[in-house]
Each structure stands twice: as C-alpha cells, then as structure tokens.
Enzyme design. Structure first.
Site, PDB file in Angstrom:
ATOM      1  N   GLY A  90     -13.785 -29.955  17.860  1.00  0.00           N
ATOM      2  CA  GLY A  90     -15.228 -29.782  18.001  1.00  0.00           C
ATOM      3  C   GLY A  90     -16.037 -29.919  16.717  1.00  0.00           C
ATOM      4  N   TRP A  92     -17.208 -32.523  15.045  1.00  0.00           N
ATOM      5  CA  TRP A  92     -18.342 -33.462  15.103  1.00  0.00           C
ATOM      6  C   TRP A  92     -19.484 -32.872  15.936  1.00  0.00           C
ATOM      7  CZ3 TRP A  92     -17.412 -39.442  15.260  1.00  0.00           C
ATOM      8  CH2 TRP A  92     -16.662 -39.812  14.117  1.00  0.00           C
ATOM      9  N   ASP A 108     -12.588 -34.641  25.984  1.00  0.00           N
ATOM     10  CA  ASP A 108     -11.284 -34.721  25.310  1.00  0.00           C
ATOM     11  C   ASP A 108     -10.202 -34.440  26.343  1.00  0.00           C
ATOM     12  OD1 ASP A 108     -10.563 -34.602  22.018  1.00  0.00           O
ATOM     13  OD2 ASP A 108      -8.928 -34.146  23.410  1.00  0.00           O
ATOM     14  N   ASP A 124      -9.462 -37.584  30.707  1.00  0.00           N
ATOM     15  CA  ASP A 124      -9.149 -38.806  29.970  1.00  0.00           C
ATOM     16  C   ASP A 124     -10.386 -39.703  29.985  1.00  0.00           C
ATOM     17  OD1 ASP A 124      -8.219 -41.236  29.043  1.00  0.00           O
ATOM     18  OD2 ASP A 124      -6.336 -41.128  30.173  1.00  0.00           O
ATOM     19  N   ASP A 148     -14.381 -40.394  17.916  1.00  0.00           N
ATOM     20  CA  ASP A 148     -13.361 -40.124  16.889  1.00  0.00           C
ATOM     21  C   ASP A 148     -11.991 -40.111  17.582  1.00  0.00           C
ATOM     22  OD1 ASP A 148     -12.533 -39.605  14.291  1.00  0.00           O
ATOM     23  OD2 ASP A 148     -12.824 -37.444  14.430  1.00  0.00           O
ATOM     24  N   LYS A 188     -14.182 -44.316  15.105  1.00  0.00           N
ATOM     25  CA  LYS A 188     -13.008 -44.399  14.253  1.00  0.00           C
ATOM     26  C   LYS A 188     -12.273 -45.694  14.569  1.00  0.00           C
ATOM     27  CE  LYS A 188      -9.818 -40.951  14.417  1.00  0.00           C
ATOM     28  NZ  LYS A 188      -9.789 -40.219  13.155  1.00  0.00           N
TER      29      LYS A 188
HETATM   30  N1  SAM Z   1     -13.959 -35.448  16.026  1.00  0.00           N
HETATM   31  C1  SAM Z   1     -13.054 -34.348  16.289  1.00  0.00           C
HETATM   32  C2  SAM Z   1     -13.512 -33.165  15.484  1.00  0.00           C
HETATM   33  O1  SAM Z   1     -14.396 -33.339  14.641  1.00  0.00           O
HETATM   34  O2  SAM Z   1     -13.026 -32.068  15.689  1.00  0.00           O
HETATM   35  C3  SAM Z   1     -11.614 -34.709  16.001  1.00  0.00           C
HETATM   36  C4  SAM Z   1     -11.063 -35.693  16.990  1.00  0.00           C
HETATM   37  S1  SAM Z   1      -9.326 -35.945  16.881  1.00  0.00           S
HETATM   38  C5  SAM Z   1      -9.178 -36.895  15.423  1.00  0.00           C
HETATM   39  C6  SAM Z   1      -9.024 -37.151  18.122  1.00  0.00           C
HETATM   40  C7  SAM Z   1      -9.117 -36.626  19.535  1.00  0.00           C
HETATM   41  O3  SAM Z   1      -9.119 -37.737  20.445  1.00  0.00           O
HETATM   42  C8  SAM Z   1      -7.941 -35.741  19.965  1.00  0.00           C
HETATM   43  O4  SAM Z   1      -8.393 -34.442  20.239  1.00  0.00           O
HETATM   44  C9  SAM Z   1      -7.413 -36.423  21.227  1.00  0.00           C
HETATM   45  O5  SAM Z   1      -7.020 -35.517  22.230  1.00  0.00           O
HETATM   46  C10 SAM Z   1      -8.614 -37.243  21.667  1.00  0.00           C
HETATM   47  N2  SAM Z   1      -8.274 -38.332  22.586  1.00  0.00           N
HETATM   48  C11 SAM Z   1      -7.343 -39.274  22.414  1.00  0.00           C
HETATM   49  N3  SAM Z   1      -7.275 -40.080  23.494  1.00  0.00           N
HETATM   50  C12 SAM Z   1      -8.231 -39.636  24.346  1.00  0.00           C
HETATM   51  C13 SAM Z   1      -8.637 -40.050  25.653  1.00  0.00           C
HETATM   52  N4  SAM Z   1      -8.068 -41.101  26.267  1.00  0.00           N
HETATM   53  N5  SAM Z   1      -9.626 -39.366  26.261  1.00  0.00           N
HETATM   54  C14 SAM Z   1     -10.196 -38.300  25.645  1.00  0.00           C
HETATM   55  N6  SAM Z   1      -9.838 -37.848  24.414  1.00  0.00           N
HETATM   56  C15 SAM Z   1      -8.867 -38.508  23.777  1.00  0.00           C
END
Ligand code: SAM
Length: 234
Positions: A90, A92, A108, A124, A148, A188
C-alpha cells in the site's frame, strides 16, 4: 482448524539502519534461512529507504519511487481519479492519499490492510472482470493509472520475463482503454527485451513518454518506470 498466523518477517536488530549512521547490521545465518533470503534480509535492514519508510510509517520503500516521480511530474493532487494496480502492501496508495487524492481504487492478488478512503479489490488484475470493477468503484474514468505490478518469479528466466512483459502490456492496454484525455500512466518495467516495443506503443497514445529510474530503485536491478503523460484520447 485454521493454522495460527505465520510470522512474516524477522524483526530487524536495533541500530545501524539509518542513512549514513552505524556499521551495516549483520545477521546470523539461521539454519532454516536460505542464502538468498538471508541476503534479502540483510539488504532490507541496511537499506536507507526501508529505514526511512519504517520511520515515516510507509508500508513499503516503494513509496519513495512514486514520491520522486510525482515530485517531478505532479500527477497526484486533489480531485484526480487514480487506479493503483498491484498496490500491496500500500505504499503508493499512501503517497497518493498524502498528496490529496481521495478517489483511488486499487487491486492486488494479496490482501491489503484498509487505507480509507481508498477502495481495494483482492483479485487478479488480468481477470477480465477486474478493470470494469475498478472503474465502477471510481465512479468514472481515471486521470492516472499506476502499476507497480510484478509477478512472482518461478526461476525460469524466459518464463519470468514473459510473465513480467504480459503484466506490463495488460496494464498499458487498460490505461489506454480507460484514461481521460490528458491522463497519465506510470508503470514498473524492466530494461531490455520487449520494453522498447511497449515504449513505442505508448508513444502512439501519449504526448510524452519518459523512462525514469528513481533513487529508491536499486541500482543493481534492471527495474525502470515508464511514465507516459498527456494521453491523446481514443
Ligand atoms: N506499489 C506497492 C507499494 O508501494 O506498496 C508495491 C507493489 S509490489 C512491488 C508488486 C505487487 O504486484 C505484489 O503485491 C503482487 O501481488 C502484485 N501483483 C502481481 N501480479 C498481479 C496481478 N496479476 N494482479 C494483481 N496484483 C498483482
């Protein structure tokens, strides 16, 4: 019967974690810890952005990546609608709220502790039902789409690369499909490979596309952020 909750992280030892102060902390290699998780823990504990994030109350060091991007481009402000893809835990969303955004919806795969007034979906993003749900929660088209998202790696280089590219493309398609004219997309990405093609596609739809490497993005990682502004509309 449900299992008791598992400890998610070893508590860092005190001292040596703030920027420029103290010697780097060392951890004993616990038998059950793999070398890579040991390295991750040590890096996390000695990382100035992780220390700053803990002190500031940010849920992730990633908050500083978005802060730096937004200090430059001023996308997050009161009155804008924002989507945050892959928001867990969370950081961002916290930055967006801090900068006056009140209408923000995120998604997420993982559960996220509430961050009111942000609206959070646990699903998803690639599920076709997800995009429409996010727009419904916002009550209209977004001004800013943030992504991200990063998939869990499986350790097979080619497969991991394809999964990452698939997510970036899905986020870009979504942004192009829903943004308000003039809107912005921040995502990203990773240097090399298909990223150049994604940039070329974004340039067709946005007036400006930047490739940014915020200071909080580790120098040894190929991670970059694509920042597309001035959406031309559909
Ligand atoms: N921006 C976040 C923060 O500031 O806390 C960090 C994000 S983290 C680097 C990447 C996130 O992308 C993970 O929590 C992962 O579960 C999520 N993610 C990956 N594939 C996803 C998908 N298909 N649908 C939703 N979330 C996804």
């Amino acid at each position: 019967m449900s299992e008791p909750p598992r400890k998610r992280m070893v508590r860092p030892p005190t001292g040596g974690t703030e920027e420029g102060r103290g010697r780097p902390a060392r951890l004993k290699t616990a038998k059950e810890r793999t070398a890579s998780s040991q390295a991750w823990l040590e890096r996390q504990i000695n990382d100035p952005f992780a220390a700053k994030a803990r002190a500031h109350g940010y849920r992730s060091r990633a908050a500083y990546k978005l802060s730096e991007i937004d200090d430059r481009l001023r996308l997050l402000k009161p009155g804008v609608r924002v989507v945050d893809l892959g928001l867990a835990p969370g950081g961002w969303t916290q930055v967006a709220l801090e900068r006056g955004v009140t209408n923000i919806a995120g998604v997420d795969l993982l559960p996220v502790d509430p961050l009111p007034p942000a609206q959070i979906l646990e699903m998803d993003f690639t599920d076709p039902a997800c995009g429409p749900k996010l727009i419904e929660l916002l009550g209209g088209p977004p001004d800013v789409v943030l992504s991200d998202m990063a998939p869990n790696t499986v350790g097979h280089r080619a497969t991991d690369h394809l999964r990452i590219i698939g997510l970036i493309e899905a986020a870009a398609d979504f942004a192009i499909g829903v943004l308000k004219p003039g809107g912005a997309f921040v995502a990203k990405a990773f240097q090399g490979g298909e990223t150049a093609q994604i940039i070329a596609e974004l340039k067709r739809h946005f007036r400006e596309v930047r490739n940014m490497k915020p200071k909080a993005s580790r120098a040894d990682s190929s991670e970059v952020y694509l920042v597309a502004t001035g959406f031309k509309g559909r």
